[in-house]
Scaffold this active site. Structure first.
Site, PDB file in Angstrom:
ATOM      1  N   HIS A  78       0.743  -1.262   0.438  1.00  0.00           N
ATOM      2  CA  HIS A  78      -0.139   0.128   0.005  1.00  0.00           C
ATOM      3  C   HIS A  78       0.634   0.734  -0.300  1.00  0.00           C
ATOM      4  O   HIS A  78       0.748   2.265  -0.666  1.00  0.00           O
ATOM      5  CB  HIS A  78      -0.764   0.291   1.420  1.00  0.00           C
ATOM      6  CG  HIS A  78      -1.923  -0.516   1.185  1.00  0.00           C
ATOM      7  ND1 HIS A  78      -3.593  -0.815   1.407  1.00  0.00           N
ATOM      8  CD2 HIS A  78      -1.938  -2.157   0.071  1.00  0.00           C
ATOM      9  CE1 HIS A  78      -4.335  -1.743   1.077  1.00  0.00           C
ATOM     10  NE2 HIS A  78      -3.628  -2.680  -0.033  1.00  0.00           N
ATOM     11  N   SER A 101       5.222   6.959   4.301  1.00  0.00           N
ATOM     12  CA  SER A 101       3.926   7.748   3.651  1.00  0.00           C
ATOM     13  C   SER A 101       2.753   6.750   4.442  1.00  0.00           C
ATOM     14  O   SER A 101       2.456   7.635   5.672  1.00  0.00           O
ATOM     15  CB  SER A 101       3.485   8.247   3.060  1.00  0.00           C
ATOM     16  OG  SER A 101       3.098   7.614   2.029  1.00  0.00           O
ATOM     17  N   THR A 132      -1.201 -15.667  -1.029  1.00  0.00           N
ATOM     18  CA  THR A 132      -1.071 -16.656  -0.546  1.00  0.00           C
ATOM     19  C   THR A 132      -0.828 -17.013   1.112  1.00  0.00           C
ATOM     20  O   THR A 132      -0.743 -17.744   1.828  1.00  0.00           O
ATOM     21  CB  THR A 132       0.547 -17.200  -1.085  1.00  0.00           C
ATOM     22  OG1 THR A 132       0.473 -18.934  -0.418  1.00  0.00           O
ATOM     23  CG2 THR A 132       1.161 -16.479  -0.456  1.00  0.00           C
ATOM     24  N   ASP A 160      -5.342 -17.475   1.846  1.00  0.00           N
ATOM     25  CA  ASP A 160      -4.845 -19.727   1.212  1.00  0.00           C
ATOM     26  C   ASP A 160      -5.476 -20.027   1.987  1.00  0.00           C
ATOM     27  O   ASP A 160      -5.183 -20.102   2.921  1.00  0.00           O
ATOM     28  CB  ASP A 160      -3.778 -18.772   0.669  1.00  0.00           C
ATOM     29  CG  ASP A 160      -3.280 -20.865  -0.018  1.00  0.00           C
ATOM     30  OD1 ASP A 160      -3.905 -21.891   0.540  1.00  0.00           O
ATOM     31  OD2 ASP A 160      -2.156 -21.182   0.404  1.00  0.00           O
TER      32      ASP A 160
END
Ligand code: HEM
Ligand SMILES: *[C@@H]1O[C@H](CO)[C@@H](O)[C@H](O)[C@H]1NC(C)=O
Ligand SMILES: *[C@@H]1O[C@H](CO)[C@@H](O)[C@H](O)[C@H]1NC(C)=O
Ligand SMILES: *[C@@H]1O[C@H](CO)[C@@H](O)[C@H](O)[C@H]1NC(C)=O
Ligand SMILES: *[C@@H]1O[C@H](CO)[C@@H](O)[C@H](O)[C@H]1NC(C)=O
Ligand SMILES: CC(=O)N[C@H]1CO[C@H](CO)[C@@H](O)[C@@H]1O
Length: 351
Positions: A88, A98, A218, A270
Site C-alpha cells: 500500500h 507515508s 498466499t 489461502d
C-alpha cells in the site's frame, strides 16, 4: 570487412582495422547486454545501493533480522500485515513510508486511515516502531522508515517460505501523507479486471507482474465485508456467487454469519496453506477457492488465466517473477534527499 583487409597489405592499416572490429564488436555486445539487462531486471535507480548503511549503520541487517524474527515468532500474522502495508505504501505516491504516518490535527487524515485501508494491521506498525527504536539507539537519524519497511517485508516473505531478493537501500521518507491520495491508487475486490489491470499498468507493471504480485494473497486474511457480497444475496437469480466452490461457500457462510454485528470476522486468503508463502494460492483459484472476487476473476479472465496456470504448475516461476516484481515495487517513485527526510519517528514527520 574481410575483403577490405585482404586487398590491403599495409600492416599498420590492418592493425587499425582489427582494432575497429574489436571496438565495434565490444560496443554491440555491451549494447545487447544493456538491452537484455534492462528488459529482464528492473535496475535500482543510481541513488540506491546494497551497501548504503555499511559505514553509517553497519548492523542494519542484523538489527532488522533479530527484531523481525522475534516479532514473527510472537505474532505469526505479522508477515502478511507487513507485506500488505509495504505494498500500500509503495502504490500510493511511491515507497516513502507515508503509510506509517498517523493522522493528527495538523496534517489531517493520513494514508493509513483512509477508508480503503480497512484497518491496516497494527502488527505492521508495531514491528516498524520496534525496528526504528533499535536503529535510533544504534545509529541515530540514519535509517529511513521506508528502508525498514522494504527490508522487513523481504525478510518476512523469506521466513514464511517465499523467495529471497536483494533490497537496495537509501530511500528517504516522504513529507506528505493524505488519506485522499489512497483512493484511485489501490484496487478493490469488486473492480473489473480491466480496471485492475489499468491501475497496475499506470504504475508500469505488466499483467504477468500483476498476477505475480497478487500472489502475496498466499498468506494473510480478509475480513468478511470484503467478500460477503459473494455469499449472501449475490444476485436476483443466484444467492451465492457460482464461481465459488460450493463447499467452500458453505464454510464461509458459517464463518461470516455474524459479520454485520462482528466486523472482526475474517477468513484466510489461502484456505489450504494460510501461513505458508507458496504457490497454493494459484492452485486454489483453479478450483474455485479464491476468496476475493478479484482473486477468482484472475482464473477466469483470458488475460490473466495463462499466468495463473503457469504459477499453479511451477512454483519456481512464481517465486522468480514475484521477487523481480517486488523489487520493482520497492523502488517505485522513491524519494531522495531533495524531497524526503529520515524521520525520527516513523509515525510522524520531523518538525
Ligand atoms: C487486485 C489487487 C488487490 C486487491 C483488490 C487486494 C485486496 C485486499 C483485501 C480486500 C484484503 C483484505 C484486507 C482486510 O480485510 O483486512 C487484502 C489483504 C492482503 N493483501 Fe491484497 N489486494 C490486492 C493486491 C495485493 C498485492 C499486490 C499485495 C502484495 C504484494 C497484497 C497483499 C495482501 C496481503 C499480504 C493481505 C493480508 C493482510 C493481512 O493478513 O493482514 N495484495 N487485499
Ligand atoms: C557491505 O555491503 C556488501 C554488499 O554490497 C556486503 O556484501 C558486505 O558484507 C557489507 N559489509 C559489511 C561490513 O557489512
Ligand atoms: C465497490 O466497493 C466499494 C466499497 O467497498 C463501494 O464504495 C463501491 O461502490 C463498489 N463499487 C462497485 C462497482 O460495486
Ligand atoms: C453468531 O452469533 C450467534 C448468536 O450470538 C452465536 O450463537 C454463533 O456462535 C455466532 N457464530 C459465529 C461463527 O461466530
Ligand atoms: C519452472 O520455471 C523455471 C523458471 O522459469 C524453469 O527454469 C523451469 O524449467 C520450469 N519447470 C518446469 C517443469 O517447467
Ligand atoms: C474504514 C476503516 O476501517 N478505516 C480504518 C483504517 O485504519 C485505521 C487505523 O489503522 C482505523 O482506525 C480505521 O477505522
Amino acid at each position: 570487412m574481410a575483403g577490405l583487409l585482404s586487398s590491403n597489405n599495409n600492416n599498420k592499416k590492418m592493425r587499425i582495422n582489427k582494432l575497429y572490429v574489436v571496438l565495434i564488436t565490444f560496443l554491440i555486445i555491451s549494447f545487447v547486454l544493456v538491452v537484455v539487462e534492462s528488459k529482464g531486471h528492473p535496475r535500482p535507480p543510481p541513488t540506491l545501493t546494497l551497501d548504503y548503511y555499511n559505514k553509517t549503520c553497519p548492523h542494519f541487517n542484523d538489527i532488522i533480522s533479530r527484531i523481525v524474527t522475534a516479532k514473527q515468532a510472537e505474532t505469526p500474522t505479522t508477515a502478511a500485515a507487513v507485506v500488505r502495508v509495504f505494498f500500500h505504501d509503495c502504490m500510493v505516491d511511491g515507497c516513502d513510508g507515508s503509510t506509517l504516518v498517523a493522522s493528527n490535527h495538523l496534517h489531517g487524515t493520513a494514508e493509513r486511515d483512509a477508508d480503503v485501508n480497512l484497518s491496516l494491521p497494527g502488527d505492521a506498525f508495531d514491528l516498524v516502531t520496534r525496528v526504528k527504536t533499535a536503529m535510533e539507539l544504534e545509529c541515530p537519524g540514519v535509517v529511513s522508515c521506508t528502508d525498514i519497511l522494504a527490508t522487513s517485508t523481504r525478510n518476512l516473505i523469506m521466513m514464511t517460505g517465499g523467495p529471497f531478493y536483494e533490497v537496495p537501500l537509501g530511500r528517504k521518507d516522504g513529507l506528505v501523507s493524505q488519506a485522499s491520495r489512497v483512493l484511485g491508487n489501490l484496487a478493490l475486490p469488486n473492480m473489473t479486471m480491466t480496471h485492475i489491470i489499468d491501475m497496475f499498468k499506470i504504475k508500469g507493471f505488466t499483467v504477468q507482474e500483476m498476477v505475480a504480485l497478487i500472489g502475496a494473497h498466499t498468506i494473510g486474511f480478509s475480513h468478511c465485508t470484503e467478500f460477503s457480497n459473494r455469499l449472501f444475496h449475490y444476485s436476483r437469480t443466484q444467492p451465492v456467487d457460482p464461481k465459488l466452490n460450493p463447499k467452500y461457500a458453505d464454510g464461509l457462510k458459517k464463518l461470516c454469519a455474524n459479520y454485520t454485528t462482528d466486523p472482526t470476522m475474517a477468513a484466510f486468503n489461502d484456505v489450504m496453506t494460510p501461513g505458508k508463502f507458496d504457490n497454493m494460492y494459484y492452485k486454489n483459484l483453479q478450483r474455485g477457492l479464491g476468496l476475493l472476487a478479484s482473486d477468482q476473476a484472475m482464473a477466469d479472465d483470458p488475460r490473466t488465466r495463462p499466468t495463473v496456470d503457469l504459477y499453479a504448475a511451477n512454483e519456481t516461476a512464481f517465486f522468480n517473477d514475484f521477487a523481480k516484481a517486488m523489487l520493482k515495487a520497492s523502488i517505485y517513485k522513491i524519494r531522495t534527499d531533495k524531497d524526503g527526510e529520515v524521520r525520527h519517528r516513523c509515525d510522524a514527520f520531523n518538525e
